[in-house]
Write an enzyme that holds these catalytic residues in place. Sequence first.
Site, short mmCIF file in Angstrom:
data_model
loop_
_atom_site.label_atom_id
_atom_site.label_comp_id
_atom_site.label_asym_id
_atom_site.label_seq_id
_atom_site.Cartn_x
_atom_site.Cartn_y
_atom_site.Cartn_z
N GLY C 11 0.84 -1.20 0.00
CA GLY C 11 0.00 0.00 0.00
C GLY C 11 0.87 1.24 0.00
N ARG C 15 -2.02 7.09 1.85
CA ARG C 15 -1.55 8.09 2.81
C ARG C 15 -0.78 7.43 3.96
NH1 ARG C 15 -6.61 11.65 4.44
NH2 ARG C 15 -7.22 9.58 5.18
N GLY C 79 -2.85 -2.75 9.42
CA GLY C 79 -3.63 -1.61 9.87
C GLY C 79 -4.90 -1.44 9.08
N THR C 80 -5.12 -2.31 8.10
CA THR C 80 -6.30 -2.21 7.25
C THR C 80 -7.53 -2.74 7.97
OG1 THR C 80 -4.73 -2.84 5.52
CG2 THR C 80 -7.04 -2.60 4.88
N PHE C 109 -3.06 2.55 15.57
CA PHE C 109 -1.63 2.41 15.81
C PHE C 109 -1.03 3.55 16.63
CE2 PHE C 109 -1.42 -0.68 12.21
CZ PHE C 109 -0.69 -1.67 12.87
N HIS C 136 -12.65 16.89 17.01
CA HIS C 136 -12.09 16.59 15.70
C HIS C 136 -12.26 17.77 14.75
CE1 HIS C 136 -12.21 12.39 17.10
NE2 HIS C 136 -11.35 12.13 16.13
N HIS C 137 -11.55 17.69 13.64
CA HIS C 137 -11.71 18.63 12.53
C HIS C 137 -13.16 18.58 12.04
CE1 HIS C 137 -11.91 15.21 9.81
NE2 HIS C 137 -10.98 14.66 10.59
N LYS C 140 -15.23 15.76 9.65
CA LYS C 140 -15.62 14.42 10.09
C LYS C 140 -17.13 14.23 9.91
CE LYS C 140 -14.92 11.26 13.98
NZ LYS C 140 -14.41 10.22 13.06
#
Lengths: 252, 252, 252, 252
Positions: C11, C15, C79-80, C109, C136-137, C140
């Site tokens: 991957g 990002r 992490g998927t 993580f 949060h920003h 979201k």
Amino acid sequence: MSETIRVAVLGRDGRMGSEAVRAVTDAADMELVAALGRGDDLRELVMSGAQVVVDLTVPAATRENVRFAVSHGIHAVVGTTGWDDAALAQLRSQLADSPGTGVLIAPNFAVGAVLAMKFSELAAAFFDSVEIVELHHPRKLDAPSGTAARTAALVAAAREKAGVGASPDATESDPLGARGADVAGVHVHSVRLQGLVAHQETLLGGTGEQLSIRHDSFDRASFMTGVLLGVRSVAGHPGLTHGLDGYMDLGL
Amino acid sequence: MSETIRVAVLGRDGRMGSEAVRAVTDAADMELVAALGRGDDLRELVMSGAQVVVDLTVPAATRENVRFAVSHGIHAVVGTTGWDDAALAQLRSQLADSPGTGVLIAPNFAVGAVLAMKFSELAAAFFDSVEIVELHHPRKLDAPSGTAARTAALVAAAREKAGVGASPDATESDPLGARGADVAGVHVHSVRLQGLVAHQETLLGGTGEQLSIRHDSFDRASFMTGVLLGVRSVAGHPGLTHGLDGYMDLGL
Amino acid sequence: MSETIRVAVLGRDGRMGSEAVRAVTDAADMELVAALGRGDDLRELVMSGAQVVVDLTVPAATRENVRFAVSHGIHAVVGTTGWDDAALAQLRSQLADSPGTGVLIAPNFAVGAVLAMKFSELAAAFFDSVEIVELHHPRKLDAPSGTAARTAALVAAAREKAGVGASPDATESDPLGARGADVAGVHVHSVRLQGLVAHQETLLGGTGEQLSIRHDSFDRASFMTGVLLGVRSVAGHPGLTHGLDGYMDLGL
Amino acid sequence: MSETIRVAVLGRDGRMGSEAVRAVTDAADMELVAALGRGDDLRELVMSGAQVVVDLTVPAATRENVRFAVSHGIHAVVGTTGWDDAALAQLRSQLADSPGTGVLIAPNFAVGAVLAMKFSELAAAFFDSVEIVELHHPRKLDAPSGTAARTAALVAAAREKAGVGASPDATESDPLGARGADVAGVHVHSVRLQGLVAHQETLLGGTGEQLSIRHDSFDRASFMTGVLLGVRSVAGHPGLTHGLDGYMDLGL
């Protein structure tokens, strides 16, 4: 709808300058008409029809850049350091001959940092105690930060003017210096922590209460709010303005 | 429903002792059977049928109080300081002869303070940077606080055990001591502010993230949660336990 | 000095994947031997001699990637998302036939986020009140955040197990819903603010005291500390581990 | 050295009144000349030679108390609620006939709370996002708090006046109401936690930065700073002043 402002950016390859290029480009009410780097010809400012120039270059260049802009009636928003009293005097004299032109020189463009400093100053005389904690990334070379030292000085001056005495402190034993720096009678503490960017908190304490004013800078982009505010406001403020708070209408 | 615990309080006229009298009286699962002050006869503990005695007296009295209680098979919860290694050894030896009796000696009964210290220790090795900020009322005589110094020592030991190096710090210039105290490699900052009581924050920083563990003690009453926890648990923990965390089942 | 770990990243164009490529490259104790994108041949993992594969791809690809790695005795750090119970059961069965191989599947993580959740759970039963604030920003889409909901569920379960009742709350009038979401009896508040990234605070209150556990994620790079911890630890944990805390030795 | 101010307290047996009795007694520049409770004769105010009366009684009594004081040329500092528009109009009319007399009616005497509200209002238009979190003890009956609702209204009005749009918010799914109350477009969150007293935080966010203004009231005594400020200032402010900020010289 008002028409767009024609903006030129000087220092387009620097960290701040490249952010400014992006911010001006993204702003709906602005048009980026020039973006100059080191060695480019300043006459491009005139040819591009720029109304406002944003100078984010280096101390060695900023004075000549601003002199050139003012001499052509172009407003200037300046974030570069290096303006001593002599340079400021010379600029004021030049501006006297160009009465419609405005220049903003701002040491800090983060709107929140400017407000945090101003509010700390306004509140300082109403509390028995004031201390400042600043927190930065661990690559910072100096402690305390310039902003913290300046805030402490403003706070101390406001308290002295109001006739407020020293913050109470019964400390008798502090062998390791845990009480931090004493800046004009205001204790300042510097934390250095991986993961942080630039943060500052003013703590004000009185009987049974605390007022805390905290500013967090997470990203260099935080300066762009102030840069854009400067670009939008500079034409309406002829002459020299020092500090972004001069453009922030707090009714003060 | 289990039956109530019969509790005696020693030091009923002190600041902590009087809080304990109130807390035990208010607890639905306890009965206050005695509350003794300076000069009162310890034999009242036996006559009252106390199962647990809470000692919140003074260093000069606490050892004899606990010795007496253990000799009568009464469990003891002790918040008084003044227990050196010799005194602890003597108590352990006495307890060996009284296998069913439990004694808890705790330097800090605020459950949150105990947890904050434990969590700081557990997290210390997972972050590049750790610093501690403690904030107290301005009548405090020493800096840093004992709890902050102990937390720093625990954090430093945990990092050393895990092989973690020093927190990164590029500070070159700090003429006024803004970086605070260095306790075993952990920077500790002490704020003194009117209106505050006792507060402490451990800041842990890694790439792109921060973990903060903060404890606020607003009132002496905060110690009573731990005192009551001690009273409820001491019979189930024969022998000597040092530190309230010995009774807090974290699965550790 | 131990030898370096040979690592492959799947991957590499995403990002998270591109961050992982950089983090592994920068780690002194690792060597990046392969970095695959969509459509690349998994056999390159074998040819490159990778000991550990980091999977940061997409739900549609992660199962086959991990199956392939395990079948070649390569450890995997994943992490998927997209691992349901059936997929996990199948993986466990495959791992039973490959007893020396380890797989870590971690929904989060960020070491600090994992610890904040764990500490909230450990502390939950020692306080009268618990509430959670997540910030949060403003881009979201859902509220509350998944991490906040999970933390609330863990906190509620810990309190129920310990026999702690509901947080006290005398609210009679709340016409606008200011008390926020009730998740298993724990109030959760969601703030959305320009400039923020991902932040969460657990507030625990008892008589006269407060314990606050706060995690700030300033940058996606915060996840890399956990990814590297996973890469370093996976070989020592054969079989399937779910959640990064399984590798964080808290003595629990 | 100026002479001391002669002060009378009305409502000496109430929680606030008894604090005021203590605060006035302790103030070096004041003399407590009368302290009246329910049923006491107001003429004692005149006979005691009081210059300033502090009214901390009940809505049913406050109007007559203030009317009596003004009719005798005694300044009044009033913390009691229950002043509707009609009552204020009547008082203004009475004060017009007594041009040297001052009255302060203040809904909140905590200096920090007054400043926090004012700073929130001043800053509101400079940030994309604003939200408010208030935190109180769990015995509070209503949510959100009156101060939070008032702060939100002031913030909303300042933003509207400056032409700032709504705070960005992409929330699509919030089935449990985690986003809290919407007060005039400003989200307000109410936390109820054992151990807390009264706390409020205004969070302002812009690109890459956050400004937080927090007030903590740890103790009822926090109101006394404002009461004493009122007593010291009321003679210098003839007529009616509504809100303690009218006496706080911010240069506004």
